[in-house]
Write an enzyme that holds these catalytic residues in place. Structure first.
Site, PDB file in Angstrom:
ATOM      1  N   ARG A 211       0.486  87.681 130.810  1.00 37.00           N
ATOM      2  CA  ARG A 211       1.125  88.959 130.521  1.00 37.00           C
ATOM      3  C   ARG A 211      -0.088  89.601 130.051  1.00 37.00           C
ATOM      4  O   ARG A 211       0.064  90.943 130.641  1.00 37.00           O
ATOM      5  CB  ARG A 211       2.098  88.872 129.511  1.00 37.00           C
ATOM      6  N   PHE A 227      12.455  88.693 138.236  1.00 45.35           N
ATOM      7  CA  PHE A 227      12.785  87.841 137.286  1.00 45.35           C
ATOM      8  C   PHE A 227      12.124  88.236 135.857  1.00 45.35           C
ATOM      9  O   PHE A 227      11.495  87.361 135.484  1.00 45.35           O
ATOM     10  CB  PHE A 227      12.181  86.415 137.923  1.00 45.35           C
ATOM     11  N   ASP A 299       7.912  85.929 138.934  1.00 46.87           N
ATOM     12  CA  ASP A 299       7.816  84.829 138.110  1.00 46.87           C
ATOM     13  C   ASP A 299       9.334  83.997 138.058  1.00 46.87           C
ATOM     14  O   ASP A 299      10.013  84.241 137.175  1.00 46.87           O
ATOM     15  CB  ASP A 299       7.439  85.425 136.668  1.00 46.87           C
ATOM     16  N   CYS A 339       6.524  77.756 138.715  1.00 45.44           N
ATOM     17  CA  CYS A 339       6.439  76.730 137.247  1.00 45.44           C
ATOM     18  C   CYS A 339       6.867  75.418 137.799  1.00 45.44           C
ATOM     19  O   CYS A 339       7.204  74.744 136.674  1.00 45.44           O
ATOM     20  CB  CYS A 339       7.204  77.517 136.387  1.00 45.44           C
TER      21      CYS A 339
HETATM   22  N1  SAH Z   1       8.492  86.585 133.465  1.00 47.86           N
HETATM   23  C1  SAH Z   1       9.261  86.385 132.351  1.00 47.86           C
HETATM   24  C2  SAH Z   1      10.176  84.982 132.698  1.00 47.86           C
HETATM   25  C3  SAH Z   1      10.956  84.563 133.613  1.00 47.86           C
HETATM   26  S1  SAH Z   1      12.121  83.518 133.573  1.00 47.86           S
HETATM   27  C4  SAH Z   1       8.726  86.635 131.124  1.00 47.86           C
HETATM   28  O1  SAH Z   1       7.410  86.664 131.025  1.00 47.86           O
HETATM   29  O2  SAH Z   1       9.322  86.137 129.931  1.00 47.86           O
HETATM   30  C5  SAH Z   1      12.918  83.350 134.993  1.00 47.86           C
HETATM   31  C6  SAH Z   1      14.116  84.538 135.055  1.00 47.86           C
HETATM   32  O3  SAH Z   1      14.700  84.588 136.313  1.00 47.86           O
HETATM   33  C7  SAH Z   1      15.236  84.414 133.945  1.00 47.86           C
HETATM   34  O4  SAH Z   1      15.364  85.526 133.274  1.00 47.86           O
HETATM   35  C8  SAH Z   1      16.410  84.327 135.065  1.00 47.86           C
HETATM   36  O5  SAH Z   1      17.868  84.844 134.427  1.00 47.86           O
HETATM   37  C9  SAH Z   1      16.112  85.120 136.158  1.00 47.86           C
HETATM   38  N2  SAH Z   1      16.602  84.542 137.512  1.00 47.86           N
HETATM   39  C10 SAH Z   1      16.760  83.404 137.845  1.00 47.86           C
HETATM   40  N3  SAH Z   1      17.292  83.136 138.945  1.00 47.86           N
HETATM   41  C11 SAH Z   1      17.128  84.516 139.483  1.00 47.86           C
HETATM   42  C12 SAH Z   1      17.458  85.246 140.717  1.00 47.86           C
HETATM   43  N4  SAH Z   1      17.837  84.674 141.836  1.00 47.86           N
HETATM   44  N5  SAH Z   1      17.421  86.790 140.624  1.00 47.86           N
HETATM   45  C13 SAH Z   1      17.093  87.248 139.675  1.00 47.86           C
HETATM   46  N6  SAH Z   1      16.771  86.949 138.608  1.00 47.86           N
HETATM   47  C14 SAH Z   1      16.896  85.394 138.476  1.00 47.86           C
END
Ligand code: SAH
Length: 395
Positions: A211, A227, A299, A339
């Site tokens: 980040r 995401f 992500d 991940c």
């Molecule tokens: N980059 C973020 C963490 C991402 S975690 C950070 O730095 O804090 C992954 C996220 O993807 C979660 O919030 C989850 O709700 C979302 N997610 C999961 N599958 C998804 C999809 N198909 N489309 C959109 N969001 C999704």
């Protein structure tokens, strides 16, 4: 004390000091150890090589606490490991700017199955193995003594516990019950974290260093944060002067919290657009609308939960990366992550290379990323490396 006697074939594992002993490597069990109880570990020719916790229902039958035959797996052992892990964090983090970080990273800190994260005055724990659970009270007592937190909260509400014949568990273990949202600091930025219902232990601490890297890339850019969860990458992008940030997440509560986090840092919410939707669909829609961005962050959650899902996961990664490359303006930047522990660094790069070919863009890796330094990887436990990232320049 009960004992396990290993097969001859397990000698090489013992030599490499891998902390997992699989059921197939065990010749014989002497005694009747209960779930998580400490057992002696003997080689096939009856040499005592260490101690581990026994987990009769798991394929990982023993997790090694120590390869030192002199060690006693008692209070001093746990105190030493916990204090050492804490000392390491003081060296690798500026705790005056960051008060949310991982203190104990399980196997890689010599404590298999134990995760401890600090969120300001609170500790959040996950007891993921039978051995960690067996020693829970002792561990809580030591954590309380060493860190003197306002409270210790448990987030062992995860599926992997069932493989260890443990029920999911969540709740206060010691001290105060944390508020619904706890304010933490990361690299000087402020975030609200839901310790009780957030993902993992509340926040994706493993992405902290990545980040921070966004600060170097987002200035005056149009940013698409896919995401986005609670807006981690968005806060950094806006702080560095991004022109606009579009966030996509399927969780409306995560997007709401993202807005709060952006406001908490005094950043301009008017240049933020939130899309509560599925990234796979939204990216396709953007492609059809010929929408473009200067910087895209991908992500996603873990696509491969097991080795059997590698192929399907690979298709998922390729799909979103291909779409993202097509949406980038010439000279655009892609921050892309996986991940999934089952997807190796090498395979991930191959997937991205496949996406680049199909997108008909020229793509260069300008930086390789991994999990933040408070998530170390013990060299005898390569499985500990799960987060892989690439910063790509898309010409
Ligand atoms: N980059 C973020 C963490 C991402 S975690 C950070 O730095 O804090 C992954 C996220 O993807 C979660 O919030 C989850 O709700 C979302 N997610 C999961 N599958 C998804 C999809 N198909 N489309 C959109 N969001 C999704």
């Amino acid at each position: 004390m009960s004992s396990v006697i290993l097969k001859k074939a397990a000698d090489s594992f013992i030599k490499r000091k891998h902390p997992w002993i699989f059921s197939g490597a065990i010749e014989k069990v002497d005694g009747n150890p209960s779930n998580g109880e400490t057992v002696q570990i003997f080689t096939s020719n009856k040499i005592l090589v260490g101690y581990g916790s026994y987990s009769p229902s798991s394929q990982i039958r023993v997790r090694v606490w120590s390869f030192n035959p002199e060690e006693k797996i008692e209070s001093d052992f746990f105190r030493r490991k916990i204090s050492l892990a804490s000392e390491i964090r003081k060296q690798i983090l500026d705790t005056s700017k960051t008060n949310a970080y991982r203190i104990i990273n399980a196997e890689s800190d010599g404590l298999p199955g134990l995760i401890v994260d600090r969120y300001s005055e609170y500790l959040v724990c996950q007891f993921l193995s039978a051995g960690a659970e067996f020693n829970k009270n002792l561990i809580i007592e030591i954590l309380d003594d060493v860190f003197n937190p306002a409270g210790i909260y448990e987030r062992s509400d995860v599926e992997v516990r069932t493989r260890e014949a443990l029920q999911p568990a969540r709740g206060v273990l010691k001290g105060k019950d944390p508020d619904e949202l706890i304010k933490v600091e990361e690299n000087g930025f402020r975030f609200l974290v839901d310790l009780k219902n957030g993902h993992k232990t509340g926040f994706y601490l493993d992405q902290r260093d990545n980040r921070e890297l966004i600060l170097q890339f987002a200035k005056e850019k149009t940013v698409l944060n896919c995401f986005s969860y609670t807006g981690g990458f968005s806060v950094y992008a806006l702080a560095s002067g991004a022109k606009s940030v579009t966030q996509i997440d399927t969780s409306s509560s995560a997007l709401e919290l993202a807005n709060k986090n952006i406001e908490l840092n005094g950043l301009n919410i008017s240049c933020v657009e939130n899309i509560n939707g599925d990234v796979f669909n939204v990216l396709r829609k953007f492609r059809d609308e010929r929408k473009t961005f200067d910087l895209i962050i991908l992500d996603p959650p873990k696509f491969a939960e097991s080795a059997s899902q590698i192929q399907q996961a690979s298709r998922g990664y390729k799909d979103i990366n291909l779409l993202a490359m097509k949406l980038l303006n010439p000279g655009g930047i892609l921050f892309t992550f996986s991940c999934s522990g089952h997807i190796s660094q090498e395979l991930f790069q191959k997937i991205i290379a496949g996406a680049a070919l199909d997108s008909e863009r020229e793509v260069k890796i300008i930086k390789q990323l991994t999990q933040s330094s408070d998530h170390p990887v013990a060299l005898n436990f390569p499985e500990g490396l799960y987060l892989k990232g690439l910063v790509c320049l898309v010409e």
